[in-house]
Scaffold this active site. Structure first.
Site, PDB file in Angstrom:
ATOM      1  N   ASP A  46      59.655 -44.642 -70.897  1.00 24.45           N
ATOM      2  CA  ASP A  46      59.493 -44.510 -69.452  1.00 24.45           C
ATOM      3  C   ASP A  46      59.965 -45.833 -68.829  1.00 24.45           C
ATOM      4  OD1 ASP A  46      57.086 -45.371 -67.204  1.00 24.45           O
ATOM      5  OD2 ASP A  46      58.382 -43.644 -66.841  1.00 24.45           O
ATOM      6  N   HIS A 128      77.879 -50.030 -58.942  1.00 28.76           N
ATOM      7  CA  HIS A 128      78.468 -51.112 -58.155  1.00 28.76           C
ATOM      8  C   HIS A 128      77.359 -51.946 -57.517  1.00 28.76           C
ATOM      9  CE1 HIS A 128      78.119 -49.738 -53.844  1.00 28.76           C
ATOM     10  NE2 HIS A 128      78.201 -48.532 -54.337  1.00 28.76           N
ATOM     11  N   GLU A 174      83.314 -52.120 -54.882  1.00 27.72           N
ATOM     12  CA  GLU A 174      83.454 -50.656 -54.893  1.00 27.72           C
ATOM     13  C   GLU A 174      83.702 -50.162 -53.477  1.00 27.72           C
ATOM     14  OE1 GLU A 174      81.338 -48.287 -53.447  1.00 27.72           O
ATOM     15  OE2 GLU A 174      82.231 -46.502 -54.341  1.00 27.72           O
ATOM     16  N   GLU A 175      83.049 -50.808 -52.530  1.00 28.27           N
ATOM     17  CA  GLU A 175      83.135 -50.336 -51.134  1.00 28.27           C
ATOM     18  C   GLU A 175      84.525 -50.526 -50.542  1.00 28.27           C
ATOM     19  OE1 GLU A 175      80.946 -48.523 -50.041  1.00 28.27           O
ATOM     20  OE2 GLU A 175      78.944 -49.154 -50.604  1.00 28.27           O
ATOM     21  N   HIS A 290      75.469 -46.822 -45.345  1.00 24.78           N
ATOM     22  CA  HIS A 290      76.422 -47.814 -44.803  1.00 24.78           C
ATOM     23  C   HIS A 290      75.949 -48.420 -43.490  1.00 24.78           C
ATOM     24  CE1 HIS A 290      80.183 -46.618 -47.383  1.00 24.78           C
ATOM     25  NE2 HIS A 290      79.138 -46.984 -48.094  1.00 24.78           N
ATOM     26  N   ASP A 305      62.535 -43.271 -59.525  1.00 23.25           N
ATOM     27  CA  ASP A 305      61.826 -43.248 -60.810  1.00 23.25           C
ATOM     28  C   ASP A 305      62.411 -42.169 -61.722  1.00 23.25           C
ATOM     29  OD1 ASP A 305      58.384 -42.543 -61.821  1.00 23.25           O
ATOM     30  OD2 ASP A 305      59.964 -43.725 -62.780  1.00 23.25           O
TER      31      ASP A 305
HETATM   32  N1  DTR Z   1      81.347 -43.804 -52.427  1.00 24.38           N
HETATM   33  C1  DTR Z   1      79.953 -44.153 -52.460  1.00 24.38           C
HETATM   34  C2  DTR Z   1      79.048 -43.120 -51.864  1.00 24.38           C
HETATM   35  C3  DTR Z   1      79.312 -41.770 -52.330  1.00 24.38           C
HETATM   36  C4  DTR Z   1      79.709 -40.758 -51.547  1.00 24.38           C
HETATM   37  N2  DTR Z   1      79.819 -39.651 -52.303  1.00 24.38           N
HETATM   38  C5  DTR Z   1      79.504 -39.943 -53.590  1.00 24.38           C
HETATM   39  C6  DTR Z   1      79.475 -39.181 -54.748  1.00 24.38           C
HETATM   40  C7  DTR Z   1      79.139 -39.776 -55.945  1.00 24.38           C
HETATM   41  C8  DTR Z   1      78.814 -41.132 -55.986  1.00 24.38           C
HETATM   42  C9  DTR Z   1      78.858 -41.913 -54.815  1.00 24.38           C
HETATM   43  C10 DTR Z   1      79.191 -41.283 -53.648  1.00 24.38           C
HETATM   44  C11 DTR Z   1      79.713 -45.415 -51.709  1.00 24.38           C
HETATM   45  O1  DTR Z   1      79.768 -45.386 -50.475  1.00 24.38           O
HETATM   46  O2  DTR Z   1      79.435 -46.426 -52.367  1.00 24.38           O
HETATM   47 ZN    ZN Z   2      78.860 -47.174 -50.025  1.00 23.86          ZN
HETATM   48 ZN    ZN Z   3      77.913 -46.739 -53.430  1.00 23.37          ZN
HETATM   49 CA    CA Z   4      59.583 -44.066 -64.915  1.00 27.54          CA
END
Ligand code: DTR
Ligand code: ZN
Ligand code: ZN
Ligand code: CA
Length: 321
Positions: A46, A128, A174-175, A290, A305
């Site tokens: 867990d 990310h 990532e963004e 965002h 969790d």
């Molecule tokens: N791109 C991601 C948010 C996001 C939007 N759709 C999905 C599907 C699967 C994972 C992430 C996402 C972000 O804004 O970081």
């Molecule tokens: Zn994002």
């Molecule tokens: Zn994200």
């Molecule tokens: Ca847990």
């Protein structure tokens, strides 16, 4: 975790062969050694959600102390990485920080390898670590970053000796378009790419009005997560909001099996979804997506969790095969 079907088939075939030889009187006098029973996979632990939320509190403090965000190229991102790296170094991981440049700013990926396991069969979990500039990014994606960090620390606490090699990754930028993860995949030699058996991605797994979505890119990986949620009696849906919109995309493009979990972002929860998952129909899964309000108040601890525990179930199971 069920024994790997191939192993069971091979073992029974071997026994049948020996029996056949004995019956025909052609077997050697000494009985053939019986294959040792495969070691059962250690049960996944867990994951204490209090530990995961403590990491989120650290990410929040870091953002607050650094202009309100943890975005690529800003001080809050590197401070987040330093926090995660310090925990992993203290826990016995082999860590490395990989630099890259994007948008004229320096970015960083953090890679952490758990010593041991077959390095020709790597199971990876990634998230990310960067936020948008608008806010602290606690659900997006402190949630995924904190959950895999606590899973890594659980591996250390257990002193796990998995058959396969475990690797964790925290991605930068990532963004800006999966920049860090793409940089990592592109830097892999072809031979190293084929050593990665699975990449599991966790991006937004604690949304305040949560859904339970499973990536359907690889059927076997999808099944593992579905198994876990079936065990909880929680129905899941296929992740469709963001095909290719997170760090699994570069791995998938490289032919590496990918999977993951998602609790929803900009889409609106339907009445049918609220019926099976709770929460509020007609409201977005993450209304602070965002935005500056993506703070520690923007996380559903139950979803966090459950998803953190699902990650453990998948990692312990996959690494033992
Ligand atoms: N791109 C991601 C948010 C996001 C939007 N759709 C999905 C599907 C699967 C994972 C992430 C996402 C972000 O804004 O970081
Ligand atoms: Zn994002
Ligand atoms: Zn994200
Ligand atoms: Ca847990």
């Amino acid at each position: 975790m069920p024994l790997h079907p191939t192993r069971v088939r091979l073992a029974s075939a071997a026994l049948l062969t020996v029996a056949g030889l004995v019956a025909a009187g052609t077997a050697s006098a000494a009985p053939a050694p019986v294959a040792p029973a495969p070691v059962a996979a250690a049960a996944a632990p867990d994951i204490p959600v209090a530990n995961v939320t403590a990491h989120l509190a650290q990410f929040q403090s870091i953002a607050t102390a650094n202009g309100g965000n943890r975005a690529h190229g800003r001080p809050g991102y590197k401070a987040s990485l330093d926090y995660v790296k310090a925990k992993l170094d203290a826990a016995g991981f082999t860590t490395s920080v990989r630099q890259f440049t994007s948008g004229g700013r320096t970015g960083y990926n953090l890679i952490a390898d758990w010593p041991g396991g077959d390095e020709n069969q790597v199971v990876m979990a990634g998230a990310h670590l960067d936020s948008v500039t608008a806010g602290p990014g606690i659900n997006d994606n402190g949630s995924g970053s904190a959950a895999i960090l606590e899973n890594a620390l659980a591996v250390s606490r257990a002193q796990l000796k998995p058959a396969k090699h475990l690797r964790f990754a925290w991605w930068g930028a990532e963004e800006l378009g999966m920049v860090g993860s793409r940089n990592y995949v592109n830097s892999l030699a072809t031979g190293d790419r084929s050593k990665i058996d699975a990449y599991l991605n966790f991006d937004m797994i604690g949304s305040p009005n949560p859904g339970y979505f499973v990536y359907d890119d690889d059927p076997a990986l999808e099944k593992i997560f579905q198994e876990y949620y079936t065990g909880l009696g929680i129905p899941t849906e296929i992740e469709t909001e963001g095909d290719g919109r997170s760090d699994h995309a570069p791995f998938k493009s490289a032919g590496i099996p990918v999977g993951g979990l998602f609790s929803g972002a900009d889409y609106t929860k339907t009445a049918a979804q609220a019926q099976k998952w709770g929460g509020t129909a007609g409201k977005r899964f993450d209304p602070c997506y965002h935005s500056s309000c993506d703070t520690t108040s923007n996380v559903n601890p139950t979803a966090l969790d459950r998803n953190a525990d699902a990650i453990a179930y998948a990692l312990w199971g996959l690494a033992a095969q």
